[in-house]
Design a protein around this motif. Structure first.
Motif, PDB file in Angstrom:
ATOM      1  N   LYS A  40      -0.140  43.640  21.579  1.00  0.00           N
ATOM      2  CA  LYS A  40       1.006  43.975  22.440  1.00  0.00           C
ATOM      3  C   LYS A  40       2.085  42.908  22.371  1.00  0.00           C
ATOM      4  O   LYS A  40       3.286  43.218  22.353  1.00  0.00           O
ATOM      5  N   VAL A  43       3.893  43.348  19.071  1.00  0.00           N
ATOM      6  CA  VAL A  43       4.759  44.531  19.179  1.00  0.00           C
ATOM      7  C   VAL A  43       6.032  44.180  19.962  1.00  0.00           C
ATOM      8  O   VAL A  43       7.146  44.557  19.567  1.00  0.00           O
ATOM      9  N   GLU A  44       5.887  43.437  21.055  1.00  0.00           N
ATOM     10  CA  GLU A  44       7.039  43.015  21.865  1.00  0.00           C
ATOM     11  C   GLU A  44       8.019  42.211  21.032  1.00  0.00           C
ATOM     12  O   GLU A  44       9.236  42.436  21.072  1.00  0.00           O
ATOM     13  N   ALA A  47       9.754  44.330  18.494  1.00  0.00           N
ATOM     14  CA  ALA A  47      10.749  45.186  19.165  1.00  0.00           C
ATOM     15  C   ALA A  47      12.041  44.407  19.417  1.00  0.00           C
ATOM     16  O   ALA A  47      13.145  44.950  19.267  1.00  0.00           O
ATOM     17  N   LEU A  98       1.200  51.788  19.413  1.00  0.00           N
ATOM     18  CA  LEU A  98       1.785  50.802  20.330  1.00  0.00           C
ATOM     19  C   LEU A  98       3.264  50.573  20.018  1.00  0.00           C
ATOM     20  O   LEU A  98       4.115  50.554  20.928  1.00  0.00           O
ATOM     21  N   LEU A  99       3.570  50.423  18.725  1.00  0.00           N
ATOM     22  CA  LEU A  99       4.958  50.140  18.342  1.00  0.00           C
ATOM     23  C   LEU A  99       5.836  51.373  18.571  1.00  0.00           C
ATOM     24  O   LEU A  99       6.988  51.262  19.014  1.00  0.00           O
ATOM     25  N   GLN A 100       5.279  52.531  18.281  1.00  0.00           N
ATOM     26  CA  GLN A 100       6.021  53.777  18.455  1.00  0.00           C
ATOM     27  C   GLN A 100       6.371  53.994  19.929  1.00  0.00           C
ATOM     28  O   GLN A 100       7.502  54.355  20.273  1.00  0.00           O
ATOM     29  N   GLU A 101       5.395  53.760  20.806  1.00  0.00           N
ATOM     30  CA  GLU A 101       5.645  53.914  22.250  1.00  0.00           C
ATOM     31  C   GLU A 101       6.691  52.913  22.734  1.00  0.00           C
ATOM     32  O   GLU A 101       7.582  53.247  23.523  1.00  0.00           O
ATOM     33  N   ARG A 102       6.587  51.680  22.237  1.00  0.00           N
ATOM     34  CA  ARG A 102       7.526  50.645  22.679  1.00  0.00           C
ATOM     35  C   ARG A 102       8.945  50.939  22.222  1.00  0.00           C
ATOM     36  O   ARG A 102       9.912  50.708  22.957  1.00  0.00           O
ATOM     37  N   LEU A 103       9.092  51.483  20.978  1.00  0.00           N
ATOM     38  CA  LEU A 103      10.429  51.697  20.408  1.00  0.00           C
ATOM     39  C   LEU A 103      11.001  53.079  20.716  1.00  0.00           C
ATOM     40  O   LEU A 103      12.203  53.283  20.559  1.00  0.00           O
ATOM     41  N   SER A 104      10.128  54.005  21.114  1.00  0.00           N
ATOM     42  CA  SER A 104      10.531  55.412  21.241  1.00  0.00           C
ATOM     43  C   SER A 104      11.189  55.915  19.962  1.00  0.00           C
ATOM     44  O   SER A 104      12.248  56.557  19.986  1.00  0.00           O
TER      45      SER A 104
END
Lengths: 307, 307
Positions: A40, A43-44, A47, A98-104
């Protein structure tokens, strides 16, 4: 016009490129991987860099998708990272989700050698055909096979372990437990080991290449021996698959023709003349950008295509 | 119900089988090839045998198509025979077109090793998966690779020359000009040569297998050595392609586990344990019927499918 971002997720660095539809990198970012804090946190931080690249876009352009090349093994279907020896902090995580959810945004993820192969195939040294074998020679040796425009993944998703093709059944022991693997002749650590055995001097694989380029006879012979082993493996692959384009990447490929000329000679010795006459062995044309561009291509497929 | 005929066009014999949709051979014919009189004469004689088989059909059944497996090289797209070393009389002829015109039926034509692979894949030892490598070991050694249900032909239509994968770069000279090819360990003539070298006795490859089955120590070691070479090649193929089913056909495969157990042992030595644990090396289950059944499958595709 829509743009994509290709990401080379490495053991120590993460390199990001904003890539246009022709495969040109228009902006770059590079950060330390720091995987210890877990998926996470990584990913942050990715992002945040994606936001920086996005901010460089003119108002009429949009970011369509992001692609990631990760040091395998990965499950490219689920987008999960499996057990990554060099990245324990983010191993066994649903990284793409995880990355997809964070970036939409749509995110693609694949093995970095496969991403690099796609980069060379669509934008680099392999773009003149519909089939290609990419062999990456660095700390380890791997391959990615593109046949009729598509990657071969294999039944258990582990195709491409051609670094462990047997070049000489009585050859050097390999860390995999076998002996005479291609990797025992050609990897960076193998170059260093063979140079040390012949010269008594302890240097890195990169230094062996540097010394060969400067004319050091021992270094030249170590690279020629690596090239001969590479040529034997290429010959067996070409005879079996009848694929005519071989692109050699990774840090050891920087030695260029000092490695590849010996490979071409041994390819001729160990395959039909009708086959070797058609096989082209080339160095990467994209270098370190290959996985970024391949990840960008995967991103575009995920945004626009069925994948 | 429609039936098809599969034809194994060999150097000395032509074997025909009337094949039902489940892959059962319901009637057979066998004639000498006699290719000296040329393609049209061979086509005429095949057509006569097709008529004989057709006459065995009950009135409610019809013959839908005919398939031919020929000793390569062939052009499977055009249906032409190229230069066939063992069949000069019918070399370089549009054989599929000639037979199709004569029969007024769809005709398919492919390389016999590829036909045999399709036979094993759809009706025999390989029918439990979607990918398979078939290795045929007889006078020569060849392979056919099926990945995700489809044959790999290669860019120049010459994929499958795995008999000339290098097993030992310092090994026996091969008639192809290289050395240490798989074929130099495993072909029938290679078995005969190695047996003669060790025993002083001149026998055929088939006799070496027969003697091994009877317990002859020299013959057993010749077959074990052939098996070890085969296992090294299988290991390299499995590491590269991650295909898990290997079916071994051809006359030398009649030696069964005397050959295959040594191959399985050397596969384990020369590949990752995670890979070798999943690889299954099996003998043909169709034997000499493999090319007939594969040619029949191709015929059915040509009649019913897009091919």
């Amino acid at each position: 016009m829509s743009q994509v971002i290709g990401i080379d997720l490495g053991g120590s660095k993460i390199a990001l490129g904003l890539v246009d539809p022709r495969g040109e990198i228009r902006a770059r970012r590079r950060i330390d991987t720091n995987s210890e804090a877990g998926s996470k946190a990584v990913v942050e931080r990715i992002a945040a860099e994606v936001e920086v690249l996005k901010a460089t876009l003119p108002p009429e352009e949009a970011l369509a998708a992001v692609g990631v090349g990760a040091p395998g093994p990965v499950n490219h279907v689920s987008g999960d990272l499996l057990t990554l020896v060099n990245l324990p902090g983010i191993s066994n995580s649903p990284f793409r989700r995880l990355l997809q959810e964070r970036l939409s945004l749509p995110v693609a993820l694949d093995h970095d050698a496969k991403a690099a192969a796609l980069g060379e195939f669509h934008y680099g040294a392999g773009r003149d055909g519909d089939s290609m074998i990419y062999i990456v020679i660095g700390t380890g040796v791997g391959a990615a096979i593109i046949y009729q425009g598509k990657l071969i993944y294999g039944e258990g998703n582990s195709a491409g372990e051609s670094g462990h093709m047997t070049v000489d059944p009585k050859g050097h022991p390999c860390h995999c437990g076998s002996r005479g693997c291609l990797e025992t002749y050609t990897s960076g650590p193998a170059l260093a080991k063979h140079y040390a055995a012949a010269s008594g001097q302890t240097v890195t694989g990169a230094e062996v290449s540097a010394r060969a380029l400067a004319g050091d006879e021992v270094a030249l012979e170590v690279l020629a021996s690596a090239g001969r082993a590479l040529g034997i493996a290429i010959a067996s692959l070409a005879m079996t698959l009848n694929i005519e384009r071989f692109v050699i990447g990774g840090s050891v490929a920087l030695a260029g023709d000092l490695l590849l000329n010996a490979a071409r000679e041994s390819l001729t010795l160990y395959s039909f003349k009708t086959v070797s006459a058609k096989v082209n062995v080339r160095a990467t044309s994209l270098g370190e950008d290959a996985p970024i561009l391949g990840a960008a291509w995967l991103a575009r497929q995920r945004a626009c295509g069925p994948g």
